[in-house]
Design a protein around this motif. Structure first.
Motif, PDB file in Angstrom:
ATOM      1  N   ASP A   1      12.172 -25.135 -56.055  1.00 14.88           N
ATOM      2  CA  ASP A   1      12.625 -24.122 -55.091  1.00 14.88           C
ATOM      3  C   ASP A   1      11.386 -23.512 -54.438  1.00 14.88           C
ATOM      4  OD1 ASP A   1      13.525 -21.885 -53.765  1.00 14.88           O
ATOM      5  OD2 ASP A   1      14.902 -21.259 -55.350  1.00 14.88           O
TER       6      ASP A   1
ATOM      7  N   ILE B   1      11.172 -21.695 -51.554  1.00 11.97           N
ATOM      8  CA  ILE B   1      11.574 -20.784 -50.476  1.00 11.97           C
ATOM      9  C   ILE B   1      10.498 -19.740 -50.152  1.00 11.97           C
ATOM     10  CG2 ILE B   1      12.862 -19.160 -51.933  1.00 11.97           C
ATOM     11  CD1 ILE B   1      14.870 -20.055 -49.183  1.00 11.97           C
ATOM     12  N   TYR B   2       9.613 -19.452 -51.117  1.00 11.53           N
ATOM     13  CA  TYR B   2       8.533 -18.476 -50.854  1.00 11.53           C
ATOM     14  C   TYR B   2       7.198 -19.161 -50.548  1.00 11.53           C
ATOM     15  CZ  TYR B   2      11.945 -15.134 -52.471  1.00 11.53           C
ATOM     16  OH  TYR B   2      13.094 -14.380 -52.602  1.00 11.53           O
TER      17      TYR B   2
ATOM     18  N   ASN C   1      10.465 -15.766 -57.637  1.00  9.91           N
ATOM     19  CA  ASN C   1      11.289 -14.571 -57.590  1.00  9.91           C
ATOM     20  C   ASN C   1      11.896 -14.440 -58.982  1.00  9.91           C
ATOM     21  OD1 ASN C   1      13.225 -12.622 -57.188  1.00  9.91           O
ATOM     22  ND2 ASN C   1      14.470 -13.780 -55.740  1.00  9.91           N
TER      23      ASN C   1
ATOM     24  N   ARG D   1      21.859 -18.273 -42.690  1.00 12.62           N
ATOM     25  CA  ARG D   1      22.324 -19.202 -43.710  1.00 12.62           C
ATOM     26  C   ARG D   1      21.909 -20.650 -43.426  1.00 12.62           C
ATOM     27  NH1 ARG D   1      21.392 -17.111 -46.685  1.00 12.62           N
ATOM     28  NH2 ARG D   1      22.602 -18.084 -48.329  1.00 12.62           N
TER      29      ARG D   1
ATOM     30  N   TRP E   1      15.170 -16.579 -61.056  1.00 13.27           N
ATOM     31  CA  TRP E   1      16.029 -16.049 -59.987  1.00 13.27           C
ATOM     32  C   TRP E   1      17.478 -16.074 -60.469  1.00 13.27           C
ATOM     33  CZ3 TRP E   1      18.994 -18.788 -55.819  1.00 13.27           C
ATOM     34  CH2 TRP E   1      19.580 -17.852 -54.953  1.00 13.27           C
TER      35      TRP E   1
ATOM     36  N   SER F   1      15.341 -18.479 -44.565  1.00 10.70           N
ATOM     37  CA  SER F   1      15.617 -17.063 -44.861  1.00 10.70           C
ATOM     38  C   SER F   1      14.363 -16.208 -44.990  1.00 10.70           C
ATOM     39  CB  SER F   1      16.400 -16.948 -46.171  1.00 10.70           C
ATOM     40  OG  SER F   1      17.729 -17.337 -45.987  1.00 10.70           O
ATOM     41  N   LYS F   2      13.427 -16.664 -45.814  1.00  2.58           N
ATOM     42  CA  LYS F   2      12.300 -15.802 -46.166  1.00  2.58           C
ATOM     43  C   LYS F   2      11.130 -15.948 -45.197  1.00  2.58           C
ATOM     44  CE  LYS F   2      14.927 -15.239 -49.726  1.00  2.58           C
ATOM     45  NZ  LYS F   2      15.529 -14.099 -50.363  1.00  2.58           N
TER      46      LYS F   2
ATOM     47  N   GLY G   1      22.239 -22.108 -46.358  1.00  4.87           N
ATOM     48  CA  GLY G   1      21.315 -21.307 -47.162  1.00  4.87           C
ATOM     49  C   GLY G   1      20.807 -22.111 -48.342  1.00  4.87           C
ATOM     50  N   ALA G   2      19.614 -21.741 -48.831  1.00  3.48           N
ATOM     51  CA  ALA G   2      19.033 -22.455 -49.973  1.00  3.48           C
ATOM     52  C   ALA G   2      19.900 -22.274 -51.215  1.00  3.48           C
ATOM     53  CB  ALA G   2      17.617 -21.959 -50.235  1.00  3.48           C
ATOM     54  N   LYS G   3      20.637 -21.169 -51.271  1.00  3.84           N
ATOM     55  CA  LYS G   3      21.537 -20.953 -52.412  1.00  3.84           C
ATOM     56  C   LYS G   3      22.611 -22.049 -52.428  1.00  3.84           C
ATOM     57  CE  LYS G   3      22.685 -16.653 -53.701  1.00  3.84           C
ATOM     58  NZ  LYS G   3      23.357 -15.346 -53.620  1.00  3.84           N
TER      59      LYS G   3
END
Ligand code: PMP
Ligand code: GLU
Length: 397
Positions: A202, A204-205, A174, A244, A124, A235-236, A98-100
């Motif tokens: 980041d 991710i979006y 986010n 993940r 975020w 994920s997105k 996961g990016a987290k």
């Protein structure tokens, strides 16, 4: 029990906590509308699932190389070349859980005690705690609704000290939905290079963008690729939050250090998810545009409803799938003797009295706001907005 001090310095992820609370209430038979979760409500596309099923049935059930399979890394390299025009070697890519997890690894290898990391608020939820877990200090730079939640260069400049090691950029953002214009990113890039500050971008979006907004990676700014680590994941964009899979692309020494940490913590991400990386990034992309078109309808609907509420204003998001209205006009009002003084009171009020779950802005460093995820069905959005409207009308004025 005595635990390490670092644990007491952070709190559990508030977004995940609110989502869990709403899901538990639903399981208990309470009719809650959940605007909490930041995850697409669509199923993962069939061809991506099939790639994982085939891998599983084909016996891909063992350890892979720590930073991911060559094929998965090549799929990421091809994506970055195609979408951003950026070339990366294989030792510049790592796949994580996961990016987290990707971000966690980055902070672990990049910063330490005495270092400062600039984080742009509203942010975020996981950036500050991850910086703290790495022993460094988050330095918050505020943005405003009036400025489309885009940072002012002078504010960034002022926040930079001799200790500033890195800055986190998250466009689309986010929770605000802000999308930074290319010129703004180029200015930040020039400033970062001038001050020797590394950029964590980041992205991710990247694919969830609206109204003609054009995504630009700060790594694409002239000279910036060596000063940036791109963070992204499945994920997105592909509705794969549970799988993940996140990844990073950046300078080889950084990726090598992340690989070392990952080898001593989680090892490789799930083996049979690797072929899904190839299927997602290099397969048909029509799913993405169809999903984003649905998000866009919801975005426009929820925005109209929010803007029609007395005492509420809302920025028009350019990306991601969150509305981030300013509810501070309601602060000071009460219902049945219970006063709303801040975003936590507001979220409690809506959950308990209106049965709507949203995330208080304080979780993102912005107490005048709250976040509503519109990655949920239109019926849900209509029902939730009706409840919010009623909840506001029930407040003493
Ligand atoms: N960055 C941002 C801005 C996010 O909203 C999320 C969503 N959880 C992540 C990173 C992490 O995504 P994941 O770990 O699911 O890949
Ligand atoms: N990114 C999502 C959110 O902000 C998922 C929750 C999380 O990972 O904290 O809601």
């Amino acid at each position: 029990m005595d635990l390490a001090k670092r644990v007491s310095k952070i709190k559990p992820s508030p977004t995940l906590a609110i989502d869990a609370k709403a899901k538990q209430m639903k399981a208990d038979g309470i009719d809650v509308v959940g605007f909490g979760a930041g995850e697409p409500d669509f199923d993962t596309p069939e061809h991506i699932k099939q790639a994982a099923i085939d891998a599983l049935l084909g016996g891909m059930t063992k350890y892979t190389p720590v930073p991911g399979t060559l094929a998965a890394k090549d799929a990421i390299r091809a994506k970055l070349k195609r979408d951003q025009g950026l070339e990366y070697a294989r030792d510049q890519i790592i796949v994580s859980c996961g990016a987290k997890h990707t971000l966690y690894n980055i902070f672990q290898v990049l910063v330490q005690e005495g270092d400062e990391v600039i984080i742009i608020a509203p942010y975020w939820v996981s950036y500050p705690p991850q910086v703290v877990l790495a022993g460094a200090t988050p330095v918050i730079v505020e943005t405003t609704e009036e400025n489309d939640f885009v940072p002012v260069l002078e504010d960034l400049e002022r926040a930079m000290t001799g200790r500033t090691r890195a800055i986190v950029i998250n466009s689309p953002c986010n929770p605000t939905g802000a999308g930074y214009p290319r010129e703004c990113l180029e200015e930040i890039a020039a400033l970062a290079m001038d001050r020797g500050v590394f950029v964590i971008s980041d992205e991710i979006y990247e694919k969830t963008i609206y109204g003609g907004f054009e995504f630009f990676s700060i790594a694409q700014a002239p000279g910036m690729q060596d000063h940036t680590v791109i963070v992204n994941g499945l994920s997105k964009s592909y509705s794969m939050t549970g799988w993940r899979i996140g990844y990073a692309a950046g300078p080889a020494p950084l990726i090598g250090a992340m690989t070392k940490v990952q080898s001593q913590s989680t090892s490789n991400p799930v083996s049979f998810c690797m072929p899904a990386v190839e299927a997602a990034l290099n397969g048909p992309q029509d799913f993405v545009s169809e999903m984003v078109a649905r998000f866009d309808e919801r975005r426009r609907y929820i925005l109209d409803r929010l803007c029609a509420l007395e005492g509420v204003s809302c920025f028009t998001p350019k990306g991601a799938f969150y509305a981030f209205p300013n509810f501070s006009g309601l602060y000071g009002h009460s219902c049945r003797g219970k006063a709303i003084e801040n975003s936590t009171d507001l979220a409690d009020y809506f959950l308990e009295e209106a049965r709507v779950a949203l995330v208080p802005g304080v979780a993102f460093g912005a107490d005048r706001f709250a976040r509503l995820s519109y990655a949920t069905g239109m019926e849900n959005i209509e029902k939730g907005m009706d409840r919010i409207e009623k909840g506001i009308l029930a407040l003493d004025r």
